[in-house]
Scaffold this motif. Structure first.
Motif, short mmCIF file in Angstrom:
data_model
loop_
_atom_site.label_atom_id
_atom_site.label_comp_id
_atom_site.label_asym_id
_atom_site.label_seq_id
_atom_site.Cartn_x
_atom_site.Cartn_y
_atom_site.Cartn_z
N UNK A 27 -2.46 -6.34 14.74
CA UNK A 27 -1.82 -5.32 14.26
C UNK A 27 -1.94 -3.86 14.90
N UNK A 28 -2.86 -3.64 15.84
CA UNK A 28 -3.17 -2.51 16.42
C UNK A 28 -1.88 -1.64 16.75
N UNK A 29 -1.17 -2.22 17.55
CA UNK A 29 0.04 -1.69 18.10
C UNK A 29 1.00 -1.60 17.08
N UNK A 30 1.12 -1.97 15.92
CA UNK A 30 2.38 -2.00 15.19
C UNK A 30 1.99 -1.34 13.62
N UNK A 31 0.98 -0.48 13.75
CA UNK A 31 0.43 0.19 12.50
C UNK A 31 1.42 0.98 11.95
N UNK A 32 2.31 2.08 12.67
CA UNK A 32 3.44 2.60 12.19
C UNK A 32 4.43 2.03 11.56
N UNK A 33 4.68 0.91 12.12
CA UNK A 33 6.08 -0.09 11.38
C UNK A 33 5.30 -0.66 10.15
N UNK A 34 4.10 -1.04 10.15
CA UNK A 34 3.68 -1.44 8.99
C UNK A 34 3.55 -0.53 7.83
N UNK A 35 3.06 0.68 8.09
CA UNK A 35 2.94 1.79 7.19
C UNK A 35 4.60 2.10 6.79
N UNK A 36 5.64 2.29 7.44
CA UNK A 36 6.68 2.74 7.37
C UNK A 36 7.41 1.75 6.22
N UNK A 37 7.27 0.41 6.72
CA UNK A 37 7.85 -0.89 5.74
C UNK A 37 7.13 -0.81 4.64
N UNK A 38 5.83 -0.62 4.23
CA UNK A 38 5.07 -0.91 3.09
C UNK A 38 5.04 0.61 2.27
N UNK A 39 5.56 1.76 2.88
CA UNK A 39 5.67 3.03 2.29
C UNK A 39 4.29 3.74 2.03
N UNK A 40 3.46 3.38 3.31
CA UNK A 40 2.07 4.19 3.45
C UNK A 40 2.20 4.99 5.13
N UNK A 41 1.13 5.71 4.95
CA UNK A 41 0.77 6.23 6.39
C UNK A 41 0.33 5.37 7.26
N UNK A 42 0.47 5.74 8.52
CA UNK A 42 -0.35 4.78 9.74
C UNK A 42 -1.61 4.61 9.61
N UNK A 43 -2.34 5.92 9.23
CA UNK A 43 -4.00 5.95 8.92
C UNK A 43 -4.06 4.83 7.74
N UNK A 44 -3.40 4.76 6.75
CA UNK A 44 -3.57 3.83 5.67
C UNK A 44 -3.21 2.52 6.16
N UNK A 45 -2.34 2.27 7.10
CA UNK A 45 -2.25 0.84 7.46
C UNK A 45 -3.27 0.30 8.24
N UNK A 46 -3.97 1.37 9.17
CA UNK A 46 -5.06 0.89 9.99
C UNK A 46 -6.26 0.34 9.27
N UNK A 47 -6.14 0.44 7.87
CA UNK A 47 -7.30 -0.36 7.30
C UNK A 47 -6.93 -1.99 7.38
N UNK A 48 -5.76 -2.33 7.70
CA UNK A 48 -5.80 -3.65 7.86
C UNK A 48 -6.60 -4.18 8.93
N UNK A 49 -7.19 -3.65 10.14
CA UNK A 49 -7.96 -3.89 10.93
C UNK A 49 -9.24 -4.12 10.33
N UNK A 50 -9.77 -3.14 9.61
CA UNK A 50 -11.10 -3.20 8.77
C UNK A 50 -11.03 -4.27 7.79
N UNK A 51 -9.81 -4.44 7.17
CA UNK A 51 -10.07 -5.65 6.15
C UNK A 51 -10.10 -6.98 6.96
N UNK A 52 -9.85 -7.16 8.14
CA UNK A 52 -9.83 -8.57 8.78
C UNK A 52 -11.40 -8.45 9.46
N UNK A 53 -11.92 -7.55 10.04
CA UNK A 53 -13.15 -7.45 10.57
C UNK A 53 -14.33 -7.54 9.75
N UNK A 54 -14.34 -6.91 8.67
CA UNK A 54 -15.47 -6.75 7.84
C UNK A 54 -15.94 -8.16 7.10
N UNK A 55 -14.90 -8.86 6.36
CA UNK A 55 -15.05 -10.04 6.03
C UNK A 55 -15.39 -11.18 7.05
#
Length: 375
Positions: A27-55
């Motif tokens: 997901x690292x290289x497509x955070x802006x696209x994820x954010x734009x599609x889901x209506x959030x900022x790229x910074x908020x989309x970056x939580x998808x990295x932590x959401x994977x690694x922490x669990x």
């Protein structure tokens, strides 16, 4: 026919090692696209990295032990099927919270594959060739982490959701192939206990894993900060430079495993720790970009010395719960990667050089003290 099937199943062990880091970094290289599609900022989309690694890191504390109790073959297959389901859920997620939930479940499912695959690899590999086998596994992990941003970026040209479809298809293929014949599908005798995996020796190796990954590969964000601030590199230049670390791992991990077979895991880890510490200081202080690039490449080799070495140190020991032990060590490793950005970003803001010197000194001084002599 059986020989071809066995070769395919052995290859699947290494491909499974590729899948984990690939899924975490895609997901690292497509955070802006994820954010734009889901209506959030790229910074908020970056939580998808932590959401994977922490669990992922948290579940690995116990996944190796539970997998040994339930049967490694059975557990890995179920984990792959679960990975397929949650990857499809991620591809269809209409909101960020649902995507984060799917990413977290991806991390948990992957936690029940990586350490168990390492344990299986140790079981089917002769002791004098274990380093080379683990080196190949390390090379596949490096390849997964290195190629993930590229594949994610290409997928995002059409839709970021296709990246998760690719992950689901890969996991389904691995579930169908299975593991090599002859792997014990039960624990045999006394059920493995978590306390066997958490013995002092394993925890000490885990601390070295935490420092080794946190002070080498985990510093990629600091390297990106530095080359932007001091050398003016743009996004594509920074991305190319960071890739050098993974390329070094791909090219040298198997040779590092050969070195481990010859001189032992402990010596190899210490060479990687001390050499890596010197390289990190060079990266943080060098005045020429070419020197930084060269040092970052060599740091990728030092990282493999540490990471493949710690796996060999744990899996080469005929303990009561080797699968659980390598699971604990891997949990420490990825936990270190998750903690480093939070710990060192404020240090970099206050003193950029100190942000490189502090982890380097910790790696060079603590690793030799913590690495057990019986490896």
């Amino acid at each position: 026919m059986s020989g071809r099937r066995d070769a395919l199943q052995r290859a699947a062990l290494y491909v499974g090692g590729f899948l984990g880091p690939f899924g975490g970094s895609v997901v690292v290289s497509m955070l802006p696209e994820i954010g734009a599609d889901l209506g959030v900022s790229a910074g908020q989309a970056a939580t998808t990295v932590t959401a994977y690694l922490a669990p992922f890191a948290a579940a690995m504390l116990i996944s190796g032990t539970l997998g040994a109790r339930w049967g490694r073959l059975r557990t890995v297959r179920i984990a792959y099927v679960a990975y397929v389901a949650v990857s499809i859920a991620a591809a269809l997620a209409p909101t960020l919270p649902m995507l984060l939930g799917a990413r977290g479940l991806q991390g948990v499912a992957n936690a029940f594959t990586t350490p168990l695959l390492l344990a299986v690899l140790a079981e089917i590999t002769p002791r004098d060739r274990l380093g080379r086998a683990l080196g190949m596994f390390g090379a596949m992990q490096a390849a997964g982490q290195t190629t993930a941003p590229l594949v994610g970026g290409l997928a995002a040209e059409a839709s970021w959701r296709w990246a998760f479809v690719v992950l689901a298809a890969a996991a389904l293929g691995l579930a169908l192939v299975g593991l090599p014949d002859g792997i014990r599908d039960d624990s045999g005798g006394r059920a493995p206990r978590l306390r066997d995996a958490l013995e002092l020796r394993v925890v000490r190796v885990g601390v070295v894993a935490l420092l080794g990954w946190g002070s080498l590969g985990g510093l990629n964000f600091l390297v990106a900060f530095r080359v932007e601030d001091d050398f003016g590199l743009g996004p594509s230049g920074r991305g190319a430079l960071l890739t050098v670390f993974g390329v070094a791992g791909i090219l040298t991990a198997r040779r590092v495993g050969t070195v481990i077979d010859r001189i032992g895991a402990r010596r190899t880890v210490l060479i990687g720790a001390v050499g890596g510490a010197l390289l990190v200081i060079t990266i943080g202080t060098a005045d020429h970009l070419a020197v930084v690039v060269g040092a970052w490449f060599l740091a990728g080799i030092a990282s493999q010395c540490v990471l493949v070495g710690i796996n060999a140190a744990v899996l080469g020991d005929h303990g009561a719960n080797r699968g659980g032990a390598v699971s604990v060590v891997q949990s420490f490793r990825f936990g270190g990667g998750a903690v480093v950005p939070v710990a060192l970003t404020p240090v970099y803001s206050a003193d950029p050089i100190a942000a490189f010197v502090v982890p380097a000194l910790l790696l060079a001084t603590v690793a030799p003290l913590m690495m057990p002599r019986r490896s």
